[in-house]
Each structure stands twice: as C-alpha cells, then as structure tokens.
Design a protein around this motif. Structure first.
Motif, PDB file in Angstrom:
ATOM      1  N   ALA A  13      60.460  41.768  66.758  1.00  0.00           N
ATOM      2  CA  ALA A  13      60.833  42.949  65.979  1.00  0.00           C
ATOM      3  C   ALA A  13      62.086  43.611  66.542  1.00  0.00           C
ATOM      4  O   ALA A  13      62.972  44.038  65.789  1.00  0.00           O
ATOM      5  N   ARG A  14      62.191  43.676  67.871  1.00  0.00           N
ATOM      6  CA  ARG A  14      63.377  44.270  68.488  1.00  0.00           C
ATOM      7  C   ARG A  14      64.611  43.428  68.179  1.00  0.00           C
ATOM      8  O   ARG A  14      65.703  43.963  67.936  1.00  0.00           O
ATOM      9  N   PHE A  48      54.829  51.378  63.012  1.00  0.00           N
ATOM     10  CA  PHE A  48      54.216  51.412  61.682  1.00  0.00           C
ATOM     11  C   PHE A  48      54.257  50.057  60.979  1.00  0.00           C
ATOM     12  O   PHE A  48      53.390  49.761  60.163  1.00  0.00           O
ATOM     13  N   GLY A  49      55.269  49.228  61.304  1.00  0.00           N
ATOM     14  CA  GLY A  49      55.378  47.943  60.622  1.00  0.00           C
ATOM     15  C   GLY A  49      54.667  46.798  61.305  1.00  0.00           C
ATOM     16  O   GLY A  49      54.256  45.837  60.647  1.00  0.00           O
ATOM     17  N   VAL A  50      54.504  46.899  62.638  1.00  0.00           N
ATOM     18  CA  VAL A  50      53.909  45.793  63.394  1.00  0.00           C
ATOM     19  C   VAL A  50      52.586  46.204  64.029  1.00  0.00           C
ATOM     20  O   VAL A  50      51.551  45.569  63.812  1.00  0.00           O
ATOM     21  N   ASP A  62      56.599  42.121  69.627  1.00  0.00           N
ATOM     22  CA  ASP A  62      57.526  43.216  69.908  1.00  0.00           C
ATOM     23  C   ASP A  62      58.939  42.683  70.096  1.00  0.00           C
ATOM     24  O   ASP A  62      59.919  43.264  69.585  1.00  0.00           O
ATOM     25  N   ALA A  92      64.470  46.403  64.752  1.00  0.00           N
ATOM     26  CA  ALA A  92      63.471  47.435  64.457  1.00  0.00           C
ATOM     27  C   ALA A  92      63.483  48.506  65.547  1.00  0.00           C
ATOM     28  O   ALA A  92      63.492  48.193  66.746  1.00  0.00           O
ATOM     29  N   GLY A  93      63.474  49.759  65.130  1.00  0.00           N
ATOM     30  CA  GLY A  93      63.362  50.860  66.067  1.00  0.00           C
ATOM     31  C   GLY A  93      61.909  51.113  66.436  1.00  0.00           C
ATOM     32  O   GLY A  93      60.994  50.404  66.007  1.00  0.00           O
ATOM     33  N   SER A  94      61.702  52.149  67.251  1.00  0.00           N
ATOM     34  CA  SER A  94      60.348  52.429  67.721  1.00  0.00           C
ATOM     35  C   SER A  94      59.406  52.764  66.569  1.00  0.00           C
ATOM     36  O   SER A  94      58.271  52.268  66.524  1.00  0.00           O
ATOM     37  N   ALA A  95      59.871  53.597  65.627  1.00  0.00           N
ATOM     38  CA  ALA A  95      59.007  53.980  64.518  1.00  0.00           C
ATOM     39  C   ALA A  95      58.643  52.778  63.651  1.00  0.00           C
ATOM     40  O   ALA A  95      57.483  52.582  63.271  1.00  0.00           O
ATOM     41  N   ARG A  96      59.648  51.952  63.343  1.00  0.00           N
ATOM     42  CA  ARG A  96      59.387  50.785  62.515  1.00  0.00           C
ATOM     43  C   ARG A  96      58.524  49.764  63.247  1.00  0.00           C
ATOM     44  O   ARG A  96      57.678  49.104  62.646  1.00  0.00           O
ATOM     45  N   LEU A  97      58.717  49.645  64.556  1.00  0.00           N
ATOM     46  CA  LEU A  97      57.899  48.730  65.343  1.00  0.00           C
ATOM     47  C   LEU A  97      56.434  49.143  65.285  1.00  0.00           C
ATOM     48  O   LEU A  97      55.542  48.301  65.100  1.00  0.00           O
TER      49      LEU A  97
END
Length: 542
Positions: free
Chosen positions: A449-450, A461-463, A446, A454-459
C-alpha cells in the motif's frame, strides 16, 4: 493522531497516578494513619483476603486442571458436550451466583425447607452459605473456566502426542499423567490461577453481600462510611501492589506457556488418540465434568428462573403479581447505553493505538499502551478511588470555584465519569483483541500500500479496517459484556437515577429481596452467554 493517542493514554493512566499522589499528603499524617490501620483493620483485611485467595487458588487449580485434563486426554460419553459446557459458568458473575445459591441454600430456601418437611428436623441443616468457605466455593465455581481454558489449550498442543510417546515407552497411565501431563500444564495452570485471583481480589459484590472484610470492601467502607480518602488510598495501594504481583506472575506463566508451545509439534494432527475410558472411570469423568456445570450454571439459572416466576406470580403491588417491566426497561436501557458507548470508545481507542504500534510510529505510545494494558488487572474499587481523589484535590484547592464545580459534575454528575472508569478498566480487553487481529495481517500488505502511494488514512480504512472487522467486533462484544457485569466502579460513580442491572441486582439482594433481584440477575447472565458462545465456536474451529 499520535499526540491524541498519547493524551488519551495518559488520561487513562491518571487513576493510578491519583492513588500514588495520595501519599503526597504530609508524611506524619500518612504514617500515623498507616500505623493506625496496621493495628486495627489491616490485619483482618489481609488475613481474610489471604485465606480467600489461597482457597480459590486451590479450588480453581484442582477443578479447572482436572476438567481440562479429562476432556483433553481422555474419551468418555458426553466428552464433546462438556468441552463447551464447561465454559458456561463464565456467563455467571460471582455476585449473581452468590445471590442464587444463597436463595437456594439458606434456612428459608427451597432445599432446607423441603428436607425439614421430609425428615421432621428442626433448625438449620448446615452452616450459612454466606461465609468465607461459602465464598471460596462460589468463586471456584465461577472462575475455574480461566484455568480450564488455558490448561486445555496447553494440553491440546502437545499433550496427546507426548502421552502417546510415554505409553509406547512403557509408562503406565498414572505415571504418564504425573510425569507428562502435569509438568506440561503447569505454566497454564499458574496463568489461569493468577487470572482467577485477580478477579477474586477485584470483587466487591460477593464480599459485601457475605459480610467479608476484604481489601475491596475495606476501601468502600473507608471512603463511603468513614469519609477517609487517605485511608481508602492506602488500602487501594496495598491491593494494587498485590494485584501487580499476580499480574507479573500471570505474564511470566504466559511467556513460559508460549515458549513451551512453540517447541516441538504434535497435537491433534498427530496419530495420538485420547485414552478411552469405560465403566467406573468413565462415570467418574462424567461426574467430574458435570458437577461444576450443574452447580455453577444450571442450578443458579434454575433458581433465578424460579425467582422470576415467583415474583411474577406473587410479587408486585400488595402481592397481586406481575414483574416490574417498566423499571426493568429503564435499568436495561441504562446498562445497554453505557455498555454500547464504552464498547465503541474502547474499540476506537484500541484501533488508534494498534495502528500506531503497527506502523512503528508509536514513540511514547509503546510504554503508555503497556501502562493502559494494566487497567484490566486493576480492581474497580481502586479505579474509583483513583478518579475521585484528584477531584477532591481540585475542590480543596479551589472551593466553590467554577472549575471545581465542573470537575465534580463531569465525574459524578454525568455518565462521563463512568465511561472514563470503564475505559480505564476495559480498554486493555479491546487492545488485546485488536493487536491479535493485526498479528494476522502480513506486513507485506502495508508495504504494498505504501508503494502505491497510500497515506496513513487510506492504509487504515482501505487495508486494515476490512481485515480487522472480526477483531473489532470481538473486542466490542467483550467490552460490552464486561461493562454489563461491572459493579464496584458503577456503584460509586453512577449519577442519580442511573442504576444499571448489576447495581439494582446488588441492592435488591442486599435488602434480602432475592426474588426481585432474579430478573436483572438473569438478564446479566443472558448477556454473559454471548462471549461463551463465541469461545465455544472458536474451540470447535480449532
């Protein structure tokens, strides 16, 4: 997103608030009704439920603990087979086991009929299985895997290691079992027994079919037969308090179990080996492990298969034979549709709550999520009453209004009320699985990604989503199977022409059409094998 989760969690807690709100009726009426129940039906319900739970507690504790100790601490022929075979009764709902064993053991069943032909005896050869002792035995056979699973896990953590240490210090086998294995397994035994008792108190199918006056059957009688909502709510409150005490005991035992397991090491990676049994002791171990598997799964499945064959050969219209495949397809489709929708909704809600808890932006989500987690311990009868009571208040406050009509249609005239009840009951199952999946994802993922923007949605769905695939599938499967087997809430809240396999099996068995009940019952068992297979694979990978 956070507001949506708060609203959804609050809605799932509404049935419990509905039960509590029933006591807001005029105090004189509430107290008078409570006194009336205390002098009439309440003592009988309490005594029957107490005797049932005490018998089941002893049965599952002894059987589950003994089988777990046998396969964990000793080596004997067939041990590897019994490690997973002892899980098979998990696929057999208690009410299906009751139908099958009644068909097999009753006066007109194949066993008594065959024995009378061989011996020339007349009359019944043993008491009717549809009794309190019979219910205790059946619940024990259906629910001992809860104790077996937890106790086996506790013993595998350190049992062999500490047993070997005790042997090196000169302790005999009996003393090792009494002084090492039993204290080590005590928290797991307590947790497993508490889970089994919650399932016992939540049951309606066995109690109703056997004619037992338990709290759950009393709730249905008060609501459906006497049309007394306040009486049903009071009985539901008493049952909810008892279940809450059991849940507290289970959580406390689980905490003690985790604490004990987190201490010293050992287990399979140590040099300790299981005690080798031979001769009479090996035969006793095989008999101990084979008996619950044969009585709790193999024999009932054989009885159900015989019932399906009998119905196919001699049933149908005017005894011409043939199974009702058309009606069965309708029942199966209704069950599959409800189970699939409930599983998808429960997993989606669990992922949403799990993500908010993970990112520490939960706010009110934390206490609400814990409240939602209580839903699995709440019997379906209590949930049904908790949903229908607010509906009654709306109708009483605005009789004939459009709002009352829409509320009634949403809860009792469509599958919306059923799905709502399923989410209240089984969202905790999905949330537990998702939280376990999140626990295996390092927090550094996390942070990375931050850092990359990365925003919450990308975090998510992507991670998170790719790493939660197995946990999400497991959660969906568990909810799917639980909904397929669920009977009490479905029996009350289902709309017309929406019978599920569980409801049809119950109705046919209640009408003594046990051969016709065999096909839907067998379908429920087949579906119930899915999580058993998943559990057995997980055990082999340990």
């Amino acid at each position: 997103m956070r507001r949506l989760a708060v609203v959804l969690c609050a809605l799932l807690a509404l049935p419990l608030l509905g039960i509590a709100g029933a006591w807001l009726a005029p105090q004189a009426d509430s107290l008078e009704l409570l006194r009336h129940q205390a002098t009439t039906v309440l003592p009988g319900y309490a005594l029957t439920s107490l005797l049932l739970t005490l018998g089941v507690a002893v049965g599952v504790g002894v059987l589950g603990g003994a089988t777990a100790a046998a396969v964990s601490l000793f080596d004997f022929p067939g041990r590897r087979l019994f490690e997973w075979a002892l899980l098979l009764p998990l696929a057999m709902p208690a009410y299906v086991l009751a139908y099958a064993m009644t068909d097999f053991l009753q006066y007109s069943g194949p066993l008594q009929t065959g024995l009378r032909e061989l011996t020339g005896a007349e009359g019944a050869l043993w008491p009717d299985v549809r009794s309190l002792p019979g219910a205790i035995v059946l619940f024990t056979l259906a629910l001992y895997p809860y104790v077996y699973l937890l106790t086996r896990g506790a013993l595998l953590e350190r049992g062999l290691h500490l047993m070997e240490a005790a042997r090196l210090l000169g302790a005999g086998l009996g003393r090792r079992v009494r002084s090492v294995a039993l204290p080590l397994a005590r928290p797991a035994l307590a947790a497993g027994v508490a889970l089994a008792l919650m399932e016992t108190l939540a049951d309606y199918g066995v109690g109703s079919y056997f004619g037992l006056g338990t709290f759950t059957t009393g709730i249905y009688k008060a609501w459906l037969s006497m049309d007394d909502r306040l009486a049903a709510a009071q009985l539901a409150t008493v049952l909810l308090v008892v279940v809450g005490v059991l849940l507290w005991a289970e959580r406390r035992a689980q905490a003690r179990l985790r604490y004990a397991s987190s201490r010293s090491g050992g287990g399979r990676g140590s040099e300790a080996r299981a005690v080798q049994l031979s001769g009479r002791h090996a035969a006793l171990a095989v008999a101990l492990c084979a008996t619950p598997v044969l009585l709790g799964f193999v024999l009932p499945v054989a009885v159900l298969l015989h019932g399906v064959w009998r119905e196919a050969s001699y049933g149908g219209v005017e005894g011409t034979g043939g199974l009702p495949w058309g009606r069965f397809a309708g029942w199966a489709w209704t069950s599959l549709k409800l189970a699939t929708l409930a599983a998808l909704a429960a997993v989606a809600l669990a992922l949403l709550i799990g993500f908010l808890l993970r990112t520490r932006s939960a706010g009110l989500i934390q206490p609400l999520a814990r409240l939602v987690s209580l839903g699995y311990a709440v019997p379906g009868a209590v949930i049904a009453v908790g949903l229908l009571l607010p509906l009654g208040w709306v109708q009483a406050a605005a009789p004939g209004s459009a709002a009352a009509g829409w509320a009634q249609l949403a809860v009792t005239g469509s599958i919306g009320g059923l799905l709502y009840a399923y989410l209240v009951r089984f969202s905790a199952v999905a949330l537990q699985s998702v939280e376990a999946g999140y626990a295996r994802i390092p927090a550094s993922f996390d942070d990375t990604a931050r850092t990359l923007g990365a925003g919450s949605a990308r975090l998510f769905f992507g991670v998170h989503a790719p790493l939660l695939t197995r946990a999400g599938l497991a959660a969906g499967l568990l909810v799917f199977v639980d909904v397929m087997k669920e009977l009490p809430a479905t029996l009350v809240l289902r709309p017309f022409d929406s019978d599920t396999l569980a409801v049809v099996a119950y109705q046919l068995a209640r009408d003594e059409r046990l051969a016709e009940a065999a096909l839907p019952s067998l379908a429920i068992v087949v579906v119930g094998l899915l999580p058993v297979v998943m559990l057995s694979r997980a055990m082999r990978e340990r």
